[in-house]
Design an enzyme around this catalytic site. Sequence first.
Site, PDB file in Angstrom:
ATOM      1  N   LYS A 126    -104.230  19.386  42.832  1.00  0.00           N
ATOM      2  CA  LYS A 126    -104.552  19.477  41.405  1.00  0.00           C
ATOM      3  C   LYS A 126    -105.691  18.525  41.122  1.00  0.00           C
ATOM      4  O   LYS A 126    -105.893  17.547  41.850  1.00  0.00           O
ATOM      5  CB  LYS A 126    -103.337  19.090  40.551  1.00  0.00           C
ATOM      6  CG  LYS A 126    -103.333  19.756  39.195  1.00  0.00           C
ATOM      7  CD  LYS A 126    -102.864  21.190  39.311  1.00  0.00           C
ATOM      8  CE  LYS A 126    -102.848  21.888  37.983  1.00  0.00           C
ATOM      9  NZ  LYS A 126    -102.187  23.207  38.095  1.00  0.00           N
TER      10      LYS A 126
HETATM   11  P1  NAD Z   1    -105.414  26.713  28.069  1.00  0.00           P
HETATM   12  O1  NAD Z   1    -106.276  25.525  27.940  1.00  0.00           O
HETATM   13  O2  NAD Z   1    -106.040  28.065  28.203  1.00  0.00           O
HETATM   14  O3  NAD Z   1    -104.399  26.775  26.838  1.00  0.00           O
HETATM   15  C1  NAD Z   1    -103.583  25.702  26.478  1.00  0.00           C
HETATM   16  C2  NAD Z   1    -102.982  25.993  25.124  1.00  0.00           C
HETATM   17  O4  NAD Z   1    -102.067  24.969  24.781  1.00  0.00           O
HETATM   18  C3  NAD Z   1    -104.021  26.056  24.007  1.00  0.00           C
HETATM   19  O5  NAD Z   1    -103.664  27.081  23.098  1.00  0.00           O
HETATM   20  C4  NAD Z   1    -103.877  24.688  23.344  1.00  0.00           C
HETATM   21  O6  NAD Z   1    -104.295  24.683  21.999  1.00  0.00           O
HETATM   22  C5  NAD Z   1    -102.384  24.528  23.467  1.00  0.00           C
HETATM   23  N1  NAD Z   1    -101.939  23.150  23.288  1.00  0.00           N
HETATM   24  C6  NAD Z   1    -102.488  22.016  23.780  1.00  0.00           C
HETATM   25  N2  NAD Z   1    -101.824  20.957  23.334  1.00  0.00           N
HETATM   26  C7  NAD Z   1    -100.819  21.440  22.565  1.00  0.00           C
HETATM   27  C8  NAD Z   1     -99.784  20.841  21.820  1.00  0.00           C
HETATM   28  N3  NAD Z   1     -99.652  19.505  21.782  1.00  0.00           N
HETATM   29  N4  NAD Z   1     -98.928  21.640  21.138  1.00  0.00           N
HETATM   30  C9  NAD Z   1     -99.056  22.993  21.162  1.00  0.00           C
HETATM   31  N5  NAD Z   1    -100.021  23.600  21.858  1.00  0.00           N
HETATM   32  C10 NAD Z   1    -100.879  22.833  22.541  1.00  0.00           C
HETATM   33  O7  NAD Z   1    -104.446  26.413  29.313  1.00  0.00           O
HETATM   34  P2  NAD Z   1    -103.643  27.461  30.195  1.00  0.00           P
HETATM   35  O8  NAD Z   1    -104.460  27.747  31.393  1.00  0.00           O
HETATM   36  O9  NAD Z   1    -103.118  28.548  29.342  1.00  0.00           O
HETATM   37  O10 NAD Z   1    -102.440  26.530  30.701  1.00  0.00           O
HETATM   38  C11 NAD Z   1    -101.253  26.350  29.938  1.00  0.00           C
HETATM   39  C12 NAD Z   1    -100.130  25.835  30.836  1.00  0.00           C
HETATM   40  O11 NAD Z   1     -99.920  26.774  31.887  1.00  0.00           O
HETATM   41  C13 NAD Z   1    -100.428  24.496  31.527  1.00  0.00           C
HETATM   42  O12 NAD Z   1     -99.212  23.779  31.658  1.00  0.00           O
HETATM   43  C14 NAD Z   1    -100.912  24.927  32.897  1.00  0.00           C
HETATM   44  O13 NAD Z   1    -100.741  23.920  33.865  1.00  0.00           O
HETATM   45  C15 NAD Z   1    -100.014  26.115  33.137  1.00  0.00           C
HETATM   46  N6  NAD Z   1    -100.510  27.052  34.149  1.00  0.00           N
HETATM   47  C16 NAD Z   1    -101.729  27.636  34.021  1.00  0.00           C
HETATM   48  C17 NAD Z   1    -102.152  28.549  34.980  1.00  0.00           C
HETATM   49  C18 NAD Z   1    -103.454  29.280  34.850  1.00  0.00           C
HETATM   50  O14 NAD Z   1    -103.695  30.196  35.667  1.00  0.00           O
HETATM   51  N7  NAD Z   1    -104.294  29.003  33.884  1.00  0.00           N
HETATM   52  C19 NAD Z   1    -101.340  28.825  36.081  1.00  0.00           C
HETATM   53  C20 NAD Z   1    -100.083  28.220  36.171  1.00  0.00           C
HETATM   54  C21 NAD Z   1     -99.683  27.332  35.201  1.00  0.00           C
END
Ligand code: NAD
Length: 420
Positions: free
Chosen positions: A109
Amino acid sequence: MESKLYQSPVFDMACQQFDLAADILQLEDNLRNRTKYPKRCVAVAFPLKRDDGSIQMLEGYRVQHHLSRGPTKGGVRFHPEVTLGEVGALAMWMSWKTALAGLPYGGAKGGVTVDPTTLSMGEKERVSRRFMQEMIPFVGPNTDVMAPDMGTTPQIMAWMMDTYSNIVGSSTPAIVTGKPVEIGGSQGRVEATGRGVAYLVKRYLETYGVKQGQASVVIQGFGNVGSHAALGLVDYGCKVIAISDVTGAFYNQNGIDVHEAVRYQDAHGTLEGYDGGDKISNEEMLELDCTVLIPAALAQVITKQNAPKLKCRFLAEAANGPTTVEADQIMEERDDIQVIPDILCNAGGVIVSYFEWVQDISSLYWERDEVLRRLFEILERARYEVEAQRERLGISRRMAALSLGIERVALAKSVRGIFP
Ligand code: NAD
């Protein structure tokens, strides 16, 4: 061995989870320590030239957890609260996740401690390129492959790929995944994590006899993962009754128009000002009466404080590490919530990242239907194995998933032996 390098609440949580699963596996001490702690990390400080001419110093990290099953693989996060400890925990979880899905990877990561919402496009590009440049001695298509995570996008992956390719002197698409398809990205990668979450939710609803048309869904975080999970679940006939992002939470008992919410977000960058639902607090949202609650933003949002108050039947962990160990214990005692643990629930992203890497290496690209078919096949196999492990050992679904992943990493280490 006790490692102090990564000390942080999220790393402690990942270690506690590891210890519980290692106890179940009765992993002997030597192998336990070799399997637990990250192999190596890099911390960098670098300057960002802001648009107004000022210079801001930023810190960035990359942690590679282990290399025993192949190169390491994992996202890069741009977020103001990124720490080395958090990145270390996320790298550990990537190891168990890739092993659970049967992918030939170790976990990694990365992250930069920066708030991407305060950066212009030009500033984001400079951060992305400089971060990759700092990482070049440490990464490579056969060593460590990056991908998007919170705050990073396909465009950011494109800048990173371009930077790496320019410096090594040849186009190297396999250095990152989650790129735009125009430069070697995979069909279906953008939506893979969210679609995978939706697929698993659908399968668990079926298993527990809940009709999709009667399922209500609450989603915290409406970014890449949350929005695509919402779109996938709406396709399956579920009703999304609340969504949220960093600007607030919105509730509509009759169902949020998810397509409209996505359009609103695309146009405005966030959900701020969205009027398709009543504004409620984040705490209220997590405690709504619903069939499925999907945390899709930050770690450690389901805590010992709110776990007793949850009113969902399924907790589908789209985010990494959304549930603390204490909250897990409360949920096990309650026994009325089915937890779909993160390393299974959100594995769709890394599975399609693996497909992207394979396509880049072979220069042979697949249609979207083939990508999704293969994705659901792997998720189905992982789900089957988790359920079998759970029944066989009489343990929680999280411990079943973790113990399978950890055991596979430990076995790889044991078979390879110690060099020299
Ligand atoms: P992203 O940046 O596209 O979206 C994150 C979202 O969370 C946004 O809508 C943001 O406004 C919101 N957010 C941030 N802080 C917040 C808070 N305090 N309260 C409520 N909402 C809040 O990120 P993503 O890629 O969608 O990732 C989201 C989660 O999924 C993370 O934990 C990430 O590690 C996990 N994840 C992502 C992927 C991927 O392929 N992108 C894969 C596996 C896991």
